[in-house]
Design an enzyme around this catalytic site. Structure first.
Site, PDB file in Angstrom:
ATOM      1  N   ARG A 153       0.851  -1.189   0.000  1.00 19.43           N
ATOM      2  CA  ARG A 153       0.000   0.000   0.000  1.00 19.43           C
ATOM      3  C   ARG A 153       0.892   1.246   0.000  1.00 19.43           C
ATOM      4  O   ARG A 153       2.068   1.174   0.325  1.00 19.43           O
ATOM      5  CB  ARG A 153      -0.890   0.006   1.247  1.00 19.43           C
ATOM      6  CG  ARG A 153      -1.985  -1.029   1.215  1.00 19.43           C
ATOM      7  CD  ARG A 153      -2.632  -1.198   2.579  1.00 19.43           C
ATOM      8  NE  ARG A 153      -3.260   0.035   3.045  1.00 19.43           N
ATOM      9  CZ  ARG A 153      -3.579   0.267   4.312  1.00 19.43           C
ATOM     10  NH1 ARG A 153      -3.324  -0.621   5.240  1.00 19.43           N
ATOM     11  NH2 ARG A 153      -4.165   1.406   4.649  1.00 19.43           N
ATOM     12  N   SER A 213       0.663   4.019   1.910  1.00 17.84           N
ATOM     13  CA  SER A 213       0.809   4.809   3.132  1.00 17.84           C
ATOM     14  C   SER A 213       2.258   4.759   3.617  1.00 17.84           C
ATOM     15  O   SER A 213       3.002   3.811   3.334  1.00 17.84           O
ATOM     16  CB  SER A 213      -0.125   4.288   4.225  1.00 17.84           C
ATOM     17  OG  SER A 213       0.393   3.096   4.788  1.00 17.84           O
ATOM     18  N   LYS A 260      -2.647  -8.220  10.552  1.00 17.23           N
ATOM     19  CA  LYS A 260      -3.999  -7.993  11.081  1.00 17.23           C
ATOM     20  C   LYS A 260      -4.984  -7.550   9.998  1.00 17.23           C
ATOM     21  O   LYS A 260      -6.186  -7.596  10.219  1.00 17.23           O
ATOM     22  CB  LYS A 260      -3.981  -6.998  12.247  1.00 17.23           C
ATOM     23  CG  LYS A 260      -3.682  -5.552  11.907  1.00 17.23           C
ATOM     24  CD  LYS A 260      -3.627  -4.718  13.184  1.00 17.23           C
ATOM     25  CE  LYS A 260      -3.211  -3.297  12.929  1.00 17.23           C
ATOM     26  NZ  LYS A 260      -4.175  -2.483  12.207  1.00 17.23           N
ATOM     27  N   ASP A 261      -4.479  -7.136   8.819  1.00 14.12           N
ATOM     28  CA  ASP A 261      -5.364  -6.762   7.709  1.00 14.12           C
ATOM     29  C   ASP A 261      -5.797  -7.956   6.864  1.00 14.12           C
ATOM     30  O   ASP A 261      -6.614  -7.811   5.958  1.00 14.12           O
ATOM     31  CB  ASP A 261      -4.665  -5.754   6.772  1.00 14.12           C
ATOM     32  CG  ASP A 261      -4.480  -4.389   7.413  1.00 14.12           C
ATOM     33  OD1 ASP A 261      -5.234  -4.076   8.362  1.00 14.12           O
ATOM     34  OD2 ASP A 261      -3.590  -3.634   6.969  1.00 14.12           O
ATOM     35  N   SER A 287     -12.040   0.559  14.753  1.00 13.13           N
ATOM     36  CA  SER A 287     -11.998  -0.878  15.025  1.00 13.13           C
ATOM     37  C   SER A 287     -13.093  -1.238  16.025  1.00 13.13           C
ATOM     38  O   SER A 287     -13.125  -0.707  17.142  1.00 13.13           O
ATOM     39  CB  SER A 287     -10.621  -1.247  15.586  1.00 13.13           C
ATOM     40  OG  SER A 287     -10.689  -2.410  16.376  1.00 13.13           O
ATOM     41  N   LEU A 288     -13.974  -2.165  15.632  1.00 15.46           N
ATOM     42  CA  LEU A 288     -15.017  -2.632  16.559  1.00 15.46           C
ATOM     43  C   LEU A 288     -14.393  -3.323  17.769  1.00 15.46           C
ATOM     44  O   LEU A 288     -14.922  -3.254  18.880  1.00 15.46           O
ATOM     45  CB  LEU A 288     -15.964  -3.599  15.848  1.00 15.46           C
ATOM     46  CG  LEU A 288     -16.981  -3.001  14.869  1.00 15.46           C
ATOM     47  CD1 LEU A 288     -17.818  -4.116  14.249  1.00 15.46           C
ATOM     48  CD2 LEU A 288     -17.888  -1.990  15.553  1.00 15.46           C
ATOM     49  N   ARG A 289     -13.274  -4.003  17.559  1.00 14.99           N
ATOM     50  CA  ARG A 289     -12.579  -4.684  18.667  1.00 14.99           C
ATOM     51  C   ARG A 289     -12.135  -3.662  19.711  1.00 14.99           C
ATOM     52  O   ARG A 289     -12.355  -3.846  20.915  1.00 14.99           O
ATOM     53  CB  ARG A 289     -11.363  -5.442  18.108  1.00 14.99           C
ATOM     54  CG  ARG A 289     -10.456  -6.051  19.178  1.00 14.99           C
ATOM     55  CD  ARG A 289      -9.157  -6.555  18.556  1.00 14.99           C
ATOM     56  NE  ARG A 289      -8.381  -5.478  17.964  1.00 14.99           N
ATOM     57  CZ  ARG A 289      -7.539  -4.690  18.643  1.00 14.99           C
ATOM     58  NH1 ARG A 289      -7.349  -4.868  19.938  1.00 14.99           N
ATOM     59  NH2 ARG A 289      -6.860  -3.730  18.027  1.00 14.99           N
ATOM     60  N   ARG A 290     -11.515  -2.577  19.249  1.00 15.05           N
ATOM     61  CA  ARG A 290     -11.076  -1.542  20.195  1.00 15.05           C
ATOM     62  C   ARG A 290     -12.283  -0.858  20.832  1.00 15.05           C
ATOM     63  O   ARG A 290     -12.301  -0.599  22.039  1.00 15.05           O
ATOM     64  CB  ARG A 290     -10.196  -0.518  19.473  1.00 15.05           C
ATOM     65  CG  ARG A 290      -8.821  -1.061  19.103  1.00 15.05           C
ATOM     66  CD  ARG A 290      -7.990  -0.056  18.328  1.00 15.05           C
ATOM     67  NE  ARG A 290      -6.702  -0.623  17.945  1.00 15.05           N
ATOM     68  CZ  ARG A 290      -6.072  -0.343  16.808  1.00 15.05           C
ATOM     69  NH1 ARG A 290      -6.609   0.499  15.947  1.00 15.05           N
ATOM     70  NH2 ARG A 290      -4.913  -0.898  16.539  1.00 15.05           N
ATOM     71  N   CYS A 347     -19.646 -11.928   9.346  1.00 16.10           N
ATOM     72  CA  CYS A 347     -19.958 -11.308  10.643  1.00 16.10           C
ATOM     73  C   CYS A 347     -18.983 -10.177  10.936  1.00 16.10           C
ATOM     74  O   CYS A 347     -17.829 -10.214  10.537  1.00 16.10           O
ATOM     75  CB  CYS A 347     -19.912 -12.345  11.754  1.00 16.10           C
ATOM     76  SG  CYS A 347     -18.325 -12.512  12.543  1.00 16.10           S
ATOM     77  N   THR A 381     -11.537   5.596  17.046  1.00 12.25           N
ATOM     78  CA  THR A 381     -11.060   4.320  16.487  1.00 12.25           C
ATOM     79  C   THR A 381     -12.137   3.803  15.541  1.00 12.25           C
ATOM     80  O   THR A 381     -13.320   3.976  15.809  1.00 12.25           O
ATOM     81  CB  THR A 381     -10.771   3.249  17.553  1.00 12.25           C
ATOM     82  OG1 THR A 381     -10.402   2.029  16.879  1.00 12.25           O
ATOM     83  CG2 THR A 381     -11.976   2.959  18.434  1.00 12.25           C
ATOM     84  N   ARG A 396      -4.814  10.501  11.051  1.00 10.73           N
ATOM     85  CA  ARG A 396      -5.482  10.295  12.335  1.00 10.73           C
ATOM     86  C   ARG A 396      -4.853  11.156  13.432  1.00 10.73           C
ATOM     87  O   ARG A 396      -5.550  11.723  14.263  1.00 10.73           O
ATOM     88  CB  ARG A 396      -5.447   8.806  12.723  1.00 10.73           C
ATOM     89  CG  ARG A 396      -6.468   7.986  11.932  1.00 10.73           C
ATOM     90  CD  ARG A 396      -6.507   6.549  12.393  1.00 10.73           C
ATOM     91  NE  ARG A 396      -5.718   5.696  11.525  1.00 10.73           N
ATOM     92  CZ  ARG A 396      -5.555   4.391  11.717  1.00 10.73           C
ATOM     93  NH1 ARG A 396      -6.107   3.808  12.751  1.00 10.73           N
ATOM     94  NH2 ARG A 396      -4.838   3.687  10.879  1.00 10.73           N
ATOM     95  N   ARG A 455     -10.803   7.369  10.395  1.00 10.84           N
ATOM     96  CA  ARG A 455     -10.152   6.594   9.331  1.00 10.84           C
ATOM     97  C   ARG A 455      -8.995   7.398   8.758  1.00 10.84           C
ATOM     98  O   ARG A 455      -8.794   8.555   9.079  1.00 10.84           O
ATOM     99  CB  ARG A 455     -11.173   6.291   8.215  1.00 10.84           C
ATOM    100  CG  ARG A 455     -12.275   5.309   8.594  1.00 10.84           C
ATOM    101  CD  ARG A 455     -11.819   3.867   8.671  1.00 10.84           C
ATOM    102  NE  ARG A 455     -10.986   3.478   7.555  1.00 10.84           N
ATOM    103  CZ  ARG A 455     -11.426   3.201   6.335  1.00 10.84           C
ATOM    104  NH1 ARG A 455     -12.708   3.253   6.072  1.00 10.84           N
ATOM    105  NH2 ARG A 455     -10.590   2.845   5.394  1.00 10.84           N
ATOM    106  N   GLY A 456      -8.263   6.785   7.856  1.00 14.88           N
ATOM    107  CA  GLY A 456      -7.113   7.443   7.237  1.00 14.88           C
ATOM    108  C   GLY A 456      -5.824   6.845   7.762  1.00 14.88           C
ATOM    109  O   GLY A 456      -5.823   6.022   8.684  1.00 14.88           O
TER     110      GLY A 456
END
Length: 309
Positions: free
Chosen positions: A9, A11, A82-83, A128-131, A241, A126, A154, A148-149
């Site tokens: 990517r 970034s 993690k992606d 992230s749903l986990r965070r 999910c 964040t 961020r 995001r970004g």
């Protein structure tokens, strides 16, 4: 002479990570090979106005790069582990999983206050749903809003006052040399890391034996095994999910110790479990089964119904 094209990517963090892999690979390839960097834009880099879970999840950061591998436009690709979705396209594999950096999350706050000391109704950023789930489980009085970004974007949003604090992966902060910006490294008790966080996945074509052989020389076996347990655990819950799931494994003597969490996005329910064993995939499967029996399937259905309404 062989020119080996390495995809990543665009970034700053992604490029830093890829250059780090290239440096290590350089010492383990034939002298007549030339490594070239190819920066690519993924859909995840373009869709910045909504949370990832609403537009297809983590695969958004890898699909275009994986297609370039399949089309032989690039020869290998460097991703944040993690992606990576639970399954890879047919024909692709991980040639190497690199030595894992610190897998924990960290808090950057404008006021310099730690998570436990932020004022009531403080806004934490964040996507992230986990965070999100774990922040709200620890501090239900806080507000969590999506951000995001890339890391630079961020951080700018934080300093511009859009958020009181943001949560990021400490491994990325380390790779950027931003340790001095960190207010607090969050303990695993408060914030269990994402599956694969801190490790890099180097992906290639299954039938490119030359590349496979070279990549095996930079593979870290311990990280490969622990991440395999985590990814097996995560994959057991996949199927469209968007549930907050955390998983982190370590090798203790010759046994894998895997801890996992499945939560409701609101943080009001957090299911926890732990398994130990020698076989990474078996440990991951058994822990997923344990949490399913504790109510993860019911939680899954509840979240899915909420999304459909």
């Amino acid at each position: 002479m062989r020119t080996v094209t390495v995809g990543t990517r665009r970034s700053q963090l992604a490029v830093i990570q890829t250059e780090w892999v290239i440096q290590r690979l350089q010492k383990n390839i034939p002298e007549d090979w030339k490594l070239e960097l190819e920066k690519m834009i993924t859909r995840g880099d373009q869709i910045l106005h909504v949370t990832l879970s609403k537009v297809g999840g983590k695969g958004l950061f890898v699909k275009e790069i994986e297609q370039a591998l399949l089309d032989e436009r690039i020869d290998l690709a460097v991703h944040s582990m993690k992606d990576m979705p639970g399954e890879q396209p047919e024909g692709l594999t991980f040639g190497a999983v690199t030595l894992r950096e610190d897998p924990r999350d960290c808090l950057l706050s404008r006021s310099g206050l730690k998570l436990e000391d932020l004022p009531e109704n403080a806004i934490v950023g964040t996507s992230s749903l986990r965070r999100q789930a774990q922040i709200l489980a620890f501090r239900p009085d806080l507000k969590v809003e999506p951000v995001r970004g890339n890391l630079n974007t961020r951080y700018k949003k934080l300093m511009d006052g859009q958020f009181d604090a943001i949560v990021l992966a400490y491994a990325g902060i380390q790779r950027m040399g931003w340790e001095d910006k960190v207010t607090q490294i969050l303990s695993e008790e408060v914030m269990l890391p994402a599956v694969g966080q801190g490790a890099l996945a180097v992906q290639c074509r299954f039938n490119d034996h030359e590349i496979m052989e070279a990549l095996q020389r930079i593979n870290d076996l311990e990280t490969e095994q622990t991440v395999s347990a985590e990814r097996t655990f995560l994959h057991a819950f996949e199927g469209g999910c968007h549930l907050p799931i955390a998983g982190y494994a370590v090798l203790v003597e010759d046994e894998i110790r895997l801890r996992g969490r499945v939560a409701h996005p609101s943080g009001r329910t957090v299911l926890k479990g732990e398994r130990k064993g020698k076989n990474p995939e078996e440990v991951g499967r058994l822990l997923a089964k344990d949490l399913m029996e504790k109510g993860a399937r019911k939680l899954l259905d509840e979240v899915r119904e909420g999304e459909e309404q």
